[in-house]
Design an enzyme around this catalytic site. Structure first.
Site, PDB file in Angstrom:
ATOM      1  N   GLU A  48       0.853  -1.190   0.000  1.00  0.00           N
ATOM      2  CA  GLU A  48       0.000   0.000   0.000  1.00  0.00           C
ATOM      3  C   GLU A  48       0.890   1.241   0.000  1.00  0.00           C
ATOM      4  O   GLU A  48       1.719   1.429   0.889  1.00  0.00           O
ATOM      5  CB  GLU A  48      -0.939   0.034   1.206  1.00  0.00           C
ATOM      6  CG  GLU A  48      -1.820   1.292   1.174  1.00  0.00           C
ATOM      7  CD  GLU A  48      -2.898   1.334   2.243  1.00  0.00           C
ATOM      8  OE1 GLU A  48      -2.900   0.479   3.134  1.00  0.00           O
ATOM      9  OE2 GLU A  48      -3.739   2.250   2.160  1.00  0.00           O
TER      10      GLU A  48
ATOM     11  N   GLU B 112       3.274   9.167   6.740  1.00  0.00           N
ATOM     12  CA  GLU B 112       3.030   7.835   7.306  1.00  0.00           C
ATOM     13  C   GLU B 112       4.105   6.828   6.944  1.00  0.00           C
ATOM     14  O   GLU B 112       4.126   5.725   7.505  1.00  0.00           O
ATOM     15  CB  GLU B 112       1.644   7.338   6.876  1.00  0.00           C
ATOM     16  CG  GLU B 112       0.538   8.228   7.447  1.00  0.00           C
ATOM     17  CD  GLU B 112      -0.861   7.769   7.087  1.00  0.00           C
ATOM     18  OE1 GLU B 112      -1.076   6.570   6.917  1.00  0.00           O
ATOM     19  OE2 GLU B 112      -1.738   8.641   6.958  1.00  0.00           O
TER      20      GLU B 112
ATOM     21  N   THR C 266      -6.835   6.200  -2.662  1.00  0.00           N
ATOM     22  CA  THR C 266      -7.082   7.542  -3.199  1.00  0.00           C
ATOM     23  C   THR C 266      -6.745   8.645  -2.200  1.00  0.00           C
ATOM     24  O   THR C 266      -6.359   9.746  -2.595  1.00  0.00           O
ATOM     25  CB  THR C 266      -8.553   7.693  -3.649  1.00  0.00           C
ATOM     26  OG1 THR C 266      -9.415   7.338  -2.561  1.00  0.00           O
ATOM     27  CG2 THR C 266      -8.848   6.799  -4.842  1.00  0.00           C
TER      28      THR C 266
ATOM     29  N   HIS D 108      -4.196   8.675  -0.052  1.00  0.00           N
ATOM     30  CA  HIS D 108      -2.746   8.918  -0.157  1.00  0.00           C
ATOM     31  C   HIS D 108      -2.376   9.487  -1.523  1.00  0.00           C
ATOM     32  O   HIS D 108      -1.513  10.365  -1.622  1.00  0.00           O
ATOM     33  CB  HIS D 108      -1.963   7.619   0.086  1.00  0.00           C
ATOM     34  CG  HIS D 108      -2.164   7.033   1.441  1.00  0.00           C
ATOM     35  ND1 HIS D 108      -1.727   7.642   2.592  1.00  0.00           N
ATOM     36  CD2 HIS D 108      -2.766   5.881   1.839  1.00  0.00           C
ATOM     37  CE1 HIS D 108      -2.043   6.892   3.640  1.00  0.00           C
ATOM     38  NE2 HIS D 108      -2.671   5.824   3.217  1.00  0.00           N
TER      39      HIS D 108
ATOM     40  N   GLU E 140     -12.514   2.902   2.969  1.00  0.00           N
ATOM     41  CA  GLU E 140     -11.762   3.151   4.197  1.00  0.00           C
ATOM     42  C   GLU E 140     -12.118   4.546   4.704  1.00  0.00           C
ATOM     43  O   GLU E 140     -12.012   5.522   3.962  1.00  0.00           O
ATOM     44  CB  GLU E 140     -10.268   3.056   3.897  1.00  0.00           C
ATOM     45  CG  GLU E 140      -9.398   3.009   5.120  1.00  0.00           C
ATOM     46  CD  GLU E 140      -7.949   2.706   4.773  1.00  0.00           C
ATOM     47  OE1 GLU E 140      -7.376   1.815   5.390  1.00  0.00           O
ATOM     48  OE2 GLU E 140      -7.392   3.349   3.873  1.00  0.00           O
TER      49      GLU E 140
HETATM   50 MN    MN Z   1      -5.525   2.786   2.959  1.00  0.00          MN
END
Ligand code: MN
Length: 288
Positions: free
Chosen positions: A148, A154, A182, A184, A242
Site C-alpha cells: 500500500e 506515514e 485515493t 494517499h 476506508e
Molecule cells: Mn488505505
C-alpha cells in the site's frame, strides 16, 4: 467488472476481539458488502477460528491489512528491529490464512508514522530481502501481498506508484502487488489517473477514501476519473472503503493515522452510502 466491494472494520469497531468481529461482520453483511478488511493491529485479541466461522456464515470474504511499528520495522538498519518486523509479517501471514484470507496488504514495509529522515540504503535492502522471503512463504499458500502506497507523513519507503513499482521490481515476486489508496494518492500523485495506468495489471488492491477520509463525495477527489481509469485497465480486484472518525477509536491505529476529528458519527449510514457510491461509480464507468 465483478469487483468485490469491501469495508474497513474501523467503520464499525475499534478492535478485533470476538464481540467486535461479530459486530463488524453482521453490519458489513447488512450494508451489502462482499468483503471485510480486518486490520491486524489488534491481532492479540483476535480469535481467528471464531472470526472465520462468522465470516463464512455471513458469506463475507476477508482481507487483512497492517502497518509495522517503529520497534518492529523491516526498513530499519538495526538487525534486531528488522527481525521483529519480519516476525510480525510472518505472524500476520498465518493469521490471514487462518481467517480464510488470501490477501495481506498495507504498509508491510515500515511503521505507520512520520519518519524524521529519509530511508537509508541499508533499510531499503532489508525491506527487499524480508519481503522476498515473506512473498515466497505466501506463494506457497497461494497468497498475495499488497504494497500500500502511503503518504510522506506515514512512511518514507514508498510514497508514489513509481516508488512502489521499483520496489516491487526489486523484490521480484509475482505475488507482490500494488495497492492504491485515493486518500494517499491525493497527497502524493499528480492526479488520480496516471498512477492507475502506470500500475496497470500489477494493481492488486484498492482503498477508496475521501481527501479527509470522511463521506465519499463530500470532499474534492475526482472519483469519476479514478473509476474510469480502473475500468480502462480492466481492474477486477477488491475495492475497499476506508474511513475513519473519532466516533470509532482504535487505541493504537487511530493515533498512527492521526484520526483526531469527528467526520461522521453513524457508521451504518456512512457505510450504506459508501457501498452505493462505489457501486454507482462502477456502473457509470463500466465498458459499454
Ligand atoms: Mn488505505
Amino acid at each position: 467488472m465483478s469487483n468485490r466491494i469491501g469495508v474497513h472494520a474501523l467503520v464499525w469497531v475499534g478492535g478485533t476481539d470476538p464481540a467486535a468481529v461479530r459486530e463488524a461482520v453482521a453490519r458489513s453483511a447488512a450494508a451489502g458488502y462482499d468483503l471485510l478488511e480486518l486490520s491486524l493491529h489488534d491481532a492479540v485479541n483476535l480469535d481467528t477460528a471464531a472470526a472465520r466461522a462468522e465470516l463464512e456464515a455471513a458469506g463475507l470474504g476477508v482481507a487483512c491489512s497492517r502497518g509495522l511499528a517503529f520497534d518492529a520495522d523491516i526498513s530499519s538498519a538495526d538487525p534486531a528491529v528488522v527481525e521483529r518486523g519480519a516476525q510480525l509479517l510472518a505472524d500476520s501471514l498465518v493469521t490471514t490464512r487462518e481467517l480464510g484470507g488470501t490477501h495481506l496488504t498495507g504498509a508491510l514495509y515500515s511503521a505507520l508514522g512520520k519518519y524524521g529522515a529519509p530511508l537509508t540504503s541499508a533499510g531499503r535492502a532489508n525491506v527487499v530481502r524480508v519481503l522476498r522471503e515473506v512473498a515466497a512463504e505466501a506463494a506457497g499458500h497461494g497468497m498475495t501481498l499488497g504494497l500500500e502506497i502511503c503518504n510522506r507523513y506515514e512512511t518514507n519507503v514508498i510514497n508514489t506508484a513509481h516508488d512502489a513499482l521499483v520496489l516491487a521490481d526489486d523484490i521480484g515476486a509475482d505475488n507482490v502487488t500494488i495497492h492504491l489508496d485515493t486518500y494517499h494518492m491525493n497527497i502524493e500523485e499528480d492526479d488520480l489517473v496516471r498512477p492507475v495506468y502506470e500500475v496497470g495489471a500489477r494493481l492488486g488492491y484498492v482503498h477508496i477514501g475521501e481527501n479527509h477520509r470522511g463521506y465519499l463525495g463530500s470532499g474534492h477527489l475526482d472519483f469519476g476519473a479514478f473509476f474510469h481509469a480502473l475500468a480502462d485497465i480492466g481492474y477486477g480486484g477488491p475495492i475497499t472503503f476506508e474511513s475513519f472518525s473519532s466516533a470509532v477509536v482504535s487505541p493504537g491505529l487511530s493515533s498512527d493515522l492521526a484520526v483526531w476529528r469527528n467526520l461522521w458519527s453513524d457508521g451504518a449510514h456512512l457505510a450504506e452510502h459508501a457501498r452505493a457510491f462505489i457501486a454507482g461509480q462502477l456502473a457509470a464507468s463500466a465498458p459499454r
